[in-house]
Write a protein that holds these residues in place. Structure first.
Motif, PDB file in Angstrom:
ATOM      1  N   GLU A  88     -17.602 -14.173  49.902  1.00 44.60           N
ATOM      2  CA  GLU A  88     -17.579 -16.104  49.396  1.00 44.60           C
ATOM      3  C   GLU A  88     -17.958 -16.227  48.194  1.00 44.60           C
ATOM      4  O   GLU A  88     -17.733 -16.673  47.593  1.00 44.60           O
ATOM      5  N   SER A  89     -18.644 -15.354  47.850  1.00 47.69           N
ATOM      6  CA  SER A  89     -19.452 -15.328  45.727  1.00 47.69           C
ATOM      7  C   SER A  89     -18.130 -15.007  44.895  1.00 47.69           C
ATOM      8  O   SER A  89     -18.441 -15.504  44.546  1.00 47.69           O
ATOM      9  N   ALA A  90     -17.326 -14.281  45.500  1.00 45.45           N
ATOM     10  CA  ALA A  90     -15.832 -13.272  44.599  1.00 45.45           C
ATOM     11  C   ALA A  90     -14.625 -14.391  44.054  1.00 45.45           C
ATOM     12  O   ALA A  90     -14.992 -14.882  43.477  1.00 45.45           O
ATOM     13  N   LEU A  91     -14.491 -15.170  45.742  1.00 50.06           N
ATOM     14  CA  LEU A  91     -14.367 -16.463  45.185  1.00 50.06           C
ATOM     15  C   LEU A  91     -14.469 -17.613  44.704  1.00 50.06           C
ATOM     16  O   LEU A  91     -13.554 -18.111  44.138  1.00 50.06           O
ATOM     17  N   TRP A  92     -16.148 -17.883  44.637  1.00 44.98           N
ATOM     18  CA  TRP A  92     -16.810 -18.927  44.005  1.00 44.98           C
ATOM     19  C   TRP A  92     -16.437 -18.490  42.818  1.00 44.98           C
ATOM     20  O   TRP A  92     -16.137 -19.464  41.763  1.00 44.98           O
ATOM     21  N   GLU A  93     -17.034 -17.579  41.537  1.00 46.94           N
ATOM     22  CA  GLU A  93     -17.059 -17.252  40.991  1.00 46.94           C
ATOM     23  C   GLU A  93     -15.768 -16.767  40.605  1.00 46.94           C
ATOM     24  O   GLU A  93     -15.477 -17.743  39.170  1.00 46.94           O
ATOM     25  N   TRP A  94     -14.310 -16.507  40.762  1.00 47.48           N
ATOM     26  CA  TRP A  94     -12.736 -16.982  40.762  1.00 47.48           C
ATOM     27  C   TRP A  94     -12.636 -18.058  40.298  1.00 47.48           C
ATOM     28  O   TRP A  94     -12.069 -18.727  39.497  1.00 47.48           O
ATOM     29  N   ILE A  95     -12.887 -19.507  41.496  1.00 46.67           N
ATOM     30  CA  ILE A  95     -12.517 -20.654  40.873  1.00 46.67           C
ATOM     31  C   ILE A  95     -13.402 -20.783  40.014  1.00 46.67           C
ATOM     32  O   ILE A  95     -12.541 -21.755  39.145  1.00 46.67           O
ATOM     33  N   ASP A  96     -14.286 -20.871  40.444  1.00 44.65           N
ATOM     34  CA  ASP A  96     -15.150 -21.722  38.242  1.00 44.65           C
ATOM     35  C   ASP A  96     -13.921 -20.652  36.866  1.00 44.65           C
ATOM     36  O   ASP A  96     -14.053 -21.663  36.332  1.00 44.65           O
ATOM     37  N   SER A  97     -14.436 -19.461  37.048  1.00 46.32           N
ATOM     38  CA  SER A  97     -13.897 -18.591  35.721  1.00 46.32           C
ATOM     39  C   SER A  97     -12.287 -19.335  35.907  1.00 46.32           C
ATOM     40  O   SER A  97     -11.678 -19.503  34.254  1.00 46.32           O
ATOM     41  N   THR A  98     -10.921 -19.848  36.536  1.00 43.24           N
ATOM     42  CA  THR A  98      -9.854 -20.088  36.658  1.00 43.24           C
ATOM     43  C   THR A  98     -10.239 -21.595  36.460  1.00 43.24           C
ATOM     44  O   THR A  98      -9.291 -21.337  35.600  1.00 43.24           O
ATOM     45  N   TYR A  99     -11.149 -22.452  36.977  1.00 45.03           N
ATOM     46  CA  TYR A  99     -10.165 -23.882  36.672  1.00 45.03           C
ATOM     47  C   TYR A  99     -11.508 -24.984  36.535  1.00 45.03           C
ATOM     48  O   TYR A  99     -11.363 -25.690  36.383  1.00 45.03           O
ATOM     49  N   HIS A 100     -12.706 -24.465  35.821  1.00 42.23           N
ATOM     50  CA  HIS A 100     -13.644 -24.932  35.467  1.00 42.23           C
ATOM     51  C   HIS A 100     -14.648 -24.281  34.318  1.00 42.23           C
ATOM     52  O   HIS A 100     -14.753 -25.100  33.674  1.00 42.23           O
ATOM     53  N   GLY A 101     -13.560 -23.452  33.969  1.00 42.20           N
ATOM     54  CA  GLY A 101     -14.469 -22.653  32.799  1.00 42.20           C
ATOM     55  C   GLY A 101     -15.632 -23.469  32.053  1.00 42.20           C
ATOM     56  O   GLY A 101     -16.499 -22.700  32.375  1.00 42.20           O
ATOM     57  N   ASP A 102     -15.826 -23.994  31.137  1.00 45.60           N
ATOM     58  CA  ASP A 102     -17.465 -24.006  30.753  1.00 45.60           C
ATOM     59  C   ASP A 102     -17.499 -25.209  30.495  1.00 45.60           C
ATOM     60  O   ASP A 102     -18.995 -25.178  30.396  1.00 45.60           O
ATOM     61  N   SER A 103     -17.376 -26.364  31.157  1.00 44.27           N
ATOM     62  CA  SER A 103     -18.168 -26.957  31.607  1.00 44.27           C
ATOM     63  C   SER A 103     -18.397 -27.530  33.280  1.00 44.27           C
ATOM     64  O   SER A 103     -17.744 -27.336  33.555  1.00 44.27           O
ATOM     65  N   ASP A 104     -19.391 -28.029  33.229  1.00 36.83           N
ATOM     66  CA  ASP A 104     -19.956 -28.321  34.412  1.00 36.83           C
ATOM     67  C   ASP A 104     -20.194 -30.007  34.633  1.00 36.83           C
ATOM     68  O   ASP A 104     -19.937 -29.950  35.575  1.00 36.83           O
ATOM     69  N   GLU A 105     -19.349 -30.699  33.604  1.00 37.66           N
ATOM     70  CA  GLU A 105     -18.883 -32.000  34.108  1.00 37.66           C
ATOM     71  C   GLU A 105     -17.586 -32.187  34.626  1.00 37.66           C
ATOM     72  O   GLU A 105     -17.541 -33.015  35.666  1.00 37.66           O
ATOM     73  N   VAL A 106     -16.585 -31.321  34.219  1.00 39.40           N
ATOM     74  CA  VAL A 106     -15.140 -31.698  34.732  1.00 39.40           C
ATOM     75  C   VAL A 106     -15.010 -30.713  35.884  1.00 39.40           C
ATOM     76  O   VAL A 106     -15.052 -29.831  35.562  1.00 39.40           O
ATOM     77  N   VAL A 107     -14.300 -30.915  37.213  1.00 37.21           N
ATOM     78  CA  VAL A 107     -14.717 -29.931  38.081  1.00 37.21           C
ATOM     79  C   VAL A 107     -12.763 -30.463  38.323  1.00 37.21           C
ATOM     80  O   VAL A 107     -12.662 -31.265  38.534  1.00 37.21           O
ATOM     81  N   GLU A 108     -11.599 -29.095  38.387  1.00 27.85           N
ATOM     82  CA  GLU A 108     -10.830 -29.518  38.909  1.00 27.85           C
ATOM     83  C   GLU A 108     -10.036 -29.206  40.178  1.00 27.85           C
ATOM     84  O   GLU A 108      -9.454 -29.947  41.193  1.00 27.85           O
ATOM     85  N   VAL A 109     -10.921 -27.999  40.691  1.00 22.51           N
ATOM     86  CA  VAL A 109     -11.003 -28.412  41.953  1.00 22.51           C
ATOM     87  C   VAL A 109     -12.289 -28.125  42.970  1.00 22.51           C
ATOM     88  O   VAL A 109     -13.592 -27.221  42.762  1.00 22.51           O
ATOM     89  N   HIS A 110     -12.189 -28.749  43.417  1.00 24.71           N
ATOM     90  CA  HIS A 110     -13.845 -29.398  43.991  1.00 24.71           C
ATOM     91  C   HIS A 110     -13.602 -28.397  45.636  1.00 24.71           C
ATOM     92  O   HIS A 110     -12.420 -28.099  45.671  1.00 24.71           O
TER      93      HIS A 110
END
Length: 121
Positions: A88-110
């Motif tokens: 579960e944690s690994a997939l969250w990290e993958w989603i964050d690094s792939t789609y959310h970049g450095d921004s905590d404000e814009v979320v591409e994949v909810h």
């Protein structure tokens, strides 16, 4: 006992398929998931909250190409909680690094997730 890992996604079909592929790869690294099956489906849109949230974060962009997806890993056997949480944690990290970049404000994949084990009757 049976175990499950569930991810609810709000994204484009291409993004959802990429998340599915990442989950399949992660699950394949653990022998504990040997009998698991992975289910992937687009869900009916009964709630438009995510459309409104995404549109607010992306002014001028149409959320029409986005949808709700359900990604589940089901196992008839008991998978240790630590393994479920690691995947579960690994997939969250993958989603964050792939789609959310450095921004905590814009979320591409909810995404929302749940993992657990239950007794089988």
């Amino acid at each position: 006992m049976s175990s499950h890992l569930v991810f609810q996604l709000y994204c484009t079909p291409v993004e959802a398929d990429a998340v599915r592929s990442a989950l399949v790869s992660e699950v394949a690294t653990f022998a504990e998931f040997g009998d698991a099956r992975i289910e992937f489906a687009q869900e009916a849109e009964a709630d438009y909250e995510m459309h409104l949230s995404w549109a607010a974060q992306h002014p001028g962009e149409d959320p029409a190409d986005r949808g709700y997806f359900l990604l589940q890993v089901q196992s008839a056997t008991d998978i240790p909680e630590s393994v479920l949480r690691e995947v579960e944690s690994a997939l969250w990290e993958w989603i964050d690094s792939t789609y959310h970049g450095d921004s905590d404000e814009v979320v591409e994949v909810h995404v929302a997730s749940h993992a657990g084990t239950k007794f089988v009757d």
